[in-house]
Design an enzyme around this catalytic site. Sequence first.
Site, mmCIF file in Angstrom:
data_model
loop_
_atom_site.group_PDB
_atom_site.id
_atom_site.type_symbol
_atom_site.label_atom_id
_atom_site.label_comp_id
_atom_site.label_asym_id
_atom_site.label_seq_id
_atom_site.Cartn_x
_atom_site.Cartn_y
_atom_site.Cartn_z
ATOM 1 N N LYS A 202 -58.205 29.939 35.143
ATOM 2 C CA LYS A 202 -56.779 29.988 34.789
ATOM 3 C C LYS A 202 -56.339 28.636 34.223
ATOM 4 C CE LYS A 202 -52.182 31.003 36.497
ATOM 5 N NZ LYS A 202 -51.320 31.332 37.622
ATOM 6 N N GLU A 208 -65.935 22.641 38.939
ATOM 7 C CA GLU A 208 -67.111 23.481 39.183
ATOM 8 C C GLU A 208 -67.366 24.385 37.972
ATOM 9 O OE1 GLU A 208 -64.485 23.203 41.172
ATOM 10 O OE2 GLU A 208 -65.156 22.648 43.195
ATOM 11 N N GLY A 261 -54.535 33.147 40.766
ATOM 12 C CA GLY A 261 -55.970 33.403 40.672
ATOM 13 C C GLY A 261 -56.442 34.490 41.621
ATOM 14 N N ARG A 262 -56.008 34.430 42.866
ATOM 15 C CA ARG A 262 -56.499 35.390 43.871
ATOM 16 C C ARG A 262 -55.891 36.775 43.703
ATOM 17 N NH1 ARG A 262 -53.661 31.227 45.725
ATOM 18 N NH2 ARG A 262 -51.716 31.537 46.845
ATOM 19 N N GLU A 347 -55.651 31.504 51.578
ATOM 20 C CA GLU A 347 -55.084 30.617 50.551
ATOM 21 C C GLU A 347 -53.609 30.968 50.326
ATOM 22 O OE1 GLU A 347 -56.236 30.278 46.124
ATOM 23 O OE2 GLU A 347 -57.420 28.693 47.040
ATOM 24 N N HIS A 378 -74.843 42.980 65.409
ATOM 25 C CA HIS A 378 -76.001 42.264 65.932
ATOM 26 C C HIS A 378 -75.827 40.761 65.771
ATOM 27 C CE1 HIS A 378 -78.102 46.049 66.534
ATOM 28 N NE2 HIS A 378 -77.413 46.431 65.465
ATOM 29 N N LYS A 487 -59.524 17.783 46.010
ATOM 30 C CA LYS A 487 -59.970 17.701 44.605
ATOM 31 C C LYS A 487 -59.719 16.295 44.063
ATOM 32 C CE LYS A 487 -58.752 22.442 43.233
ATOM 33 N NZ LYS A 487 -57.898 23.232 42.351
#
Length: 519
Positions: A202, A208, A261-262, A347, A378, A487
């Site tokens: 965005k 990254e 974004g999410r 977030e 498990h 960041k």
Amino acid sequence: MTTLTETAEWRALAAHQLALRGARVTDLLAAEPERVQRMTVDAAGLTFDFSRHRATEQTLGLLTALARARAVPQWRERMFAGEPINATEQRAVLHVALRGQGHGPAAQAAVDEARVTLSRVGAIARDLRSGAWRGATGKAITDVLHIGIGGSDLGPRLIVDALRPLADGPRVHFVANVDPDDLGDALAGCDPETTLVIVISKTFTTIETLTNAEGARAWLAAGLPGSLDRHLIAVSNNVAAAAAFGVATANILPMAESVGGRYSVWSAVGLSIAVALGPEAFADLLSGAAAMDRHFLEAPLERNAPALLALMGVWYTNFWGAQTHAVLPYARRLDLLPDYLQQLEMESNGKRVDRDGNPVGYATAPVLFGNVGANSQHSFHQLLHQGTLLVPADFVLVRRRAAPQPYQRILLASALAQAAALTSGAASPGQPEKDYPGNAPSTTIVLPELAPATLGALLAAYEHKVFVQGVLWHINSFDQMGVELGKAIARTFLAAFEGGAPPAAADAAARAMIARLTA
Ligand code: F6P
């Protein structure tokens, strides 16, 4: 506005919790013949069973009264009308417009804009799938590299994996982490001549993603003659930066500022879904979400699945002291669901000041965790059954599967058994280590099948859950300032790893560790 914890509705809930403290859900289930039916909601084809909660009719009445007192219906209207409810960033919140929902001029403009972008997504996906889109050397595209992180990764990664049996287009590989192994693994087996790279960001500033994009671009350039135009697409709100990176303007798809974004899987961010599964499947995903939007808008709060998910969460977080929430999908193809929901919920609602800038005097989002059942049984179910924490859980089941038996039978029986055991518990007189306290709450969510529309409805239900909780907690669910500090510090530390001096502001522990790691 009155502080949340000082409202009459909040106090009534606190008093009610005291009264209900000793109640057992097992007894409520036995005593109320209509309970399961009354507490089961059908929404957009999905079923939500809330009967395993520490809740009575009165609890639901008090919780929905709180929602009304805190103006949930009015806030919902404001979101669907495209008002700037993301106040810290002065933005509207219009992911619903991507599925054609919303009312009023602002929302309508967003719906129209989304339609244009989605038709471009459809056209590109069709060309890639049919082979009409050719690479620089004239070959058809067989592999797509989706590069993005967080909201620019988790949604498409979940959907493509969940629906992989329907995938009949070019292979899609996902690269998120800034770790050469991530990119290296994805590129293994790919040929630059037949690979298309989609860079999703965005902001187009995420280190990254940009690092991986540069790596992929270099890999393309090393294997192709001339222009990379037929091999690079970008999806971004920062068109200028994407162009500066070298993506042809015609290959840049926009992301609206009003879509976080999410919340963006429904936008051009979902291009790789349309490529892998087809534009029709992508459209179905959006219609499923739209059906949940309409349910959320129209159903009374007492029968409103997203609102009830939210209210049950508030009930346990704020009145029973729960600090965690488990998501347990009983389908291997949904094993990325907890990852997706972690970003969506934590977030969005992992916040400590309210909309007026005051510290909240109550808990907000719990830690969401989970894993696919039966693997989770498990691993950590021991703690759910006998640990000291209260962990409300969502069991997510898929009713019809093309799976051969006995697999599906065992999965469904296991899920129901876990939910029932968490409710009932069991006593073992004289053997305390075999005692199960029970009364652990859960919601059972059933998808009729694993299909684009049912997944769309499921994700939209969780989006609206997060929205309702954000309204109740009086926080802004749509910014994420908390990720910025790390960041910024990383940028200063990076200089030290590139041979510079450690930043003056680095603390002693960081300086010592930089020295150790760079020695
Ligand atoms: O760092 C968090 C975040 O901003 C998320 O909110 C977002 O989904 C992710 O980074 C990726 O951001 P972008 O799409 O701008 O690269």
